[in-house]
Design an enzyme around this catalytic site. Structure first.
Site, PDB file in Angstrom:
ATOM      1  N   CYS A   9       0.869  -1.189   0.000  1.00  0.00           N
ATOM      2  CA  CYS A   9       0.000   0.000   0.000  1.00  0.00           C
ATOM      3  C   CYS A   9       0.899   1.230   0.000  1.00  0.00           C
ATOM      4  O   CYS A   9       2.060   1.142  -0.423  1.00  0.00           O
ATOM      5  CB  CYS A   9      -0.971  -0.024   1.180  1.00  0.00           C
ATOM      6  SG  CYS A   9      -0.199  -0.006   2.808  1.00  0.00           S
ATOM      7  N   ASN A  12       2.309   1.410   4.357  1.00  0.00           N
ATOM      8  CA  ASN A  12       2.591   0.126   5.025  1.00  0.00           C
ATOM      9  C   ASN A  12       2.301   0.190   6.535  1.00  0.00           C
ATOM     10  O   ASN A  12       3.021  -0.392   7.344  1.00  0.00           O
ATOM     11  CB  ASN A  12       4.042  -0.339   4.769  1.00  0.00           C
ATOM     12  CG  ASN A  12       4.339  -1.775   5.211  1.00  0.00           C
ATOM     13  OD1 ASN A  12       5.462  -2.081   5.626  1.00  0.00           O
ATOM     14  ND2 ASN A  12       3.365  -2.659   5.154  1.00  0.00           N
ATOM     15  N   CYS A  14      -1.487   0.749   7.387  1.00  0.00           N
ATOM     16  CA  CYS A  14      -2.929   0.481   7.512  1.00  0.00           C
ATOM     17  C   CYS A  14      -3.362  -0.772   6.750  1.00  0.00           C
ATOM     18  O   CYS A  14      -3.730  -1.778   7.339  1.00  0.00           O
ATOM     19  CB  CYS A  14      -3.745   1.677   7.031  1.00  0.00           C
ATOM     20  SG  CYS A  14      -3.479   3.184   7.995  1.00  0.00           S
ATOM     21  N   ARG A  15      -3.338  -0.704   5.400  1.00  0.00           N
ATOM     22  CA  ARG A  15      -3.915  -1.792   4.595  1.00  0.00           C
ATOM     23  C   ARG A  15      -2.993  -2.990   4.416  1.00  0.00           C
ATOM     24  O   ARG A  15      -3.415  -4.133   4.662  1.00  0.00           O
ATOM     25  CB  ARG A  15      -4.322  -1.239   3.214  1.00  0.00           C
ATOM     26  CG  ARG A  15      -5.480  -0.266   3.272  1.00  0.00           C
ATOM     27  CD  ARG A  15      -5.608   0.511   1.966  1.00  0.00           C
ATOM     28  NE  ARG A  15      -4.490   1.449   1.789  1.00  0.00           N
ATOM     29  CZ  ARG A  15      -4.297   2.210   0.725  1.00  0.00           C
ATOM     30  NH1 ARG A  15      -5.142   2.126  -0.282  1.00  0.00           N
ATOM     31  NH2 ARG A  15      -3.277   3.044   0.658  1.00  0.00           N
ATOM     32  N   SER A  16      -1.758  -2.758   3.937  1.00  0.00           N
ATOM     33  CA  SER A  16      -0.916  -3.929   3.629  1.00  0.00           C
ATOM     34  C   SER A  16      -0.511  -4.732   4.873  1.00  0.00           C
ATOM     35  O   SER A  16      -0.377  -5.959   4.768  1.00  0.00           O
ATOM     36  CB  SER A  16       0.290  -3.551   2.761  1.00  0.00           C
ATOM     37  OG  SER A  16       1.094  -2.588   3.372  1.00  0.00           O
ATOM     38  N   ASP A 122      -8.057   3.850   0.936  1.00  0.00           N
ATOM     39  CA  ASP A 122      -7.137   4.269   2.002  1.00  0.00           C
ATOM     40  C   ASP A 122      -7.960   4.704   3.219  1.00  0.00           C
ATOM     41  O   ASP A 122      -8.705   5.685   3.131  1.00  0.00           O
ATOM     42  CB  ASP A 122      -6.294   5.426   1.458  1.00  0.00           C
ATOM     43  CG  ASP A 122      -5.255   5.898   2.450  1.00  0.00           C
ATOM     44  OD1 ASP A 122      -5.304   5.471   3.623  1.00  0.00           O
ATOM     45  OD2 ASP A 122      -4.403   6.696   2.046  1.00  0.00           O
TER      46      ASP A 122
END
Ligand code: 4NP
Length: 152
Positions: A9, A12, A14-16, A122
């Site tokens: 993301c 690195n 939140c999402r990934s 995001d």
């Protein structure tokens, strides 16, 4: 042979990290290695965002030990598949690729899910509900990836 999967993301945090933790929780560590990285270096060395840690914990996944790192060109050699969370991440990674083989390793995470929106949004500037939504999107994709990896 071990399949190596990289989740990417922007930051690195939140999402990934969620994608790394969720996929690793579904597969056997002897057969699949999962890591994550960000295209930007804003948060290098930091643990995941507290909201990502909390939503993962709620579903029984511990991501608290992860540390943010930046995507590097050597990741093209070290991983078999590189999943981007959104189209901007995808374009940034493709922009670093040196040849067709490297570019062919990159795809959108939600391209694995037929009838879904194609980007993991995001959630950084929003509330906890955004993290819940992101968790469910990633979890659905990771179920499909897990089934595919069993056929490798
Ligand atoms: P991520 O979210 O890409 O899912 O880790 C973000 C984290 C940090 C920032 C942006 C997005 N930031 O601008 O610092």
């Amino acid at each position: 042979m071990k399949t190596k999967v990289l989740m990417v993301c922007l930051g690195n945090i939140c999402r990934s990290p969620l994608a790394e933790g969720i996929l690793q929780s579904k597969v056997h560590p002897d057969t699949v290695f999962v890591d994550s990285a960000g295209t930007a270096g804003y948060h290098i060395g930091e643990p995941p965002d507290k909201r990502s840690i909390a939503v993962a914990k709620k579903y029984g996944v511990d991501i608290s030990g992860q540390k943010s790192r930046k995507f590097t060109v050597s990741d093209f050699d070290n991983f078999d598949v590189i999943y981007a969370m959104d189209k901007s991440n995808y374009a940034n990674i493709i922009g670093l690729s040196k040849n067709k083989e490297q570019a062919a390793k990159v795809c959108l995470l939600l391209s694995e899910v037929d009838d879904f929106e194609k980007e993991v949004p995001d959630p950084y500037y929003g509330g906890i509900n955004g993290f819940e939504h992101v968790y469910r999107l990633i979890d659905t994709a990771c179920d499909i990836i897990t089934e595919k990896l069993k056929m490798v």
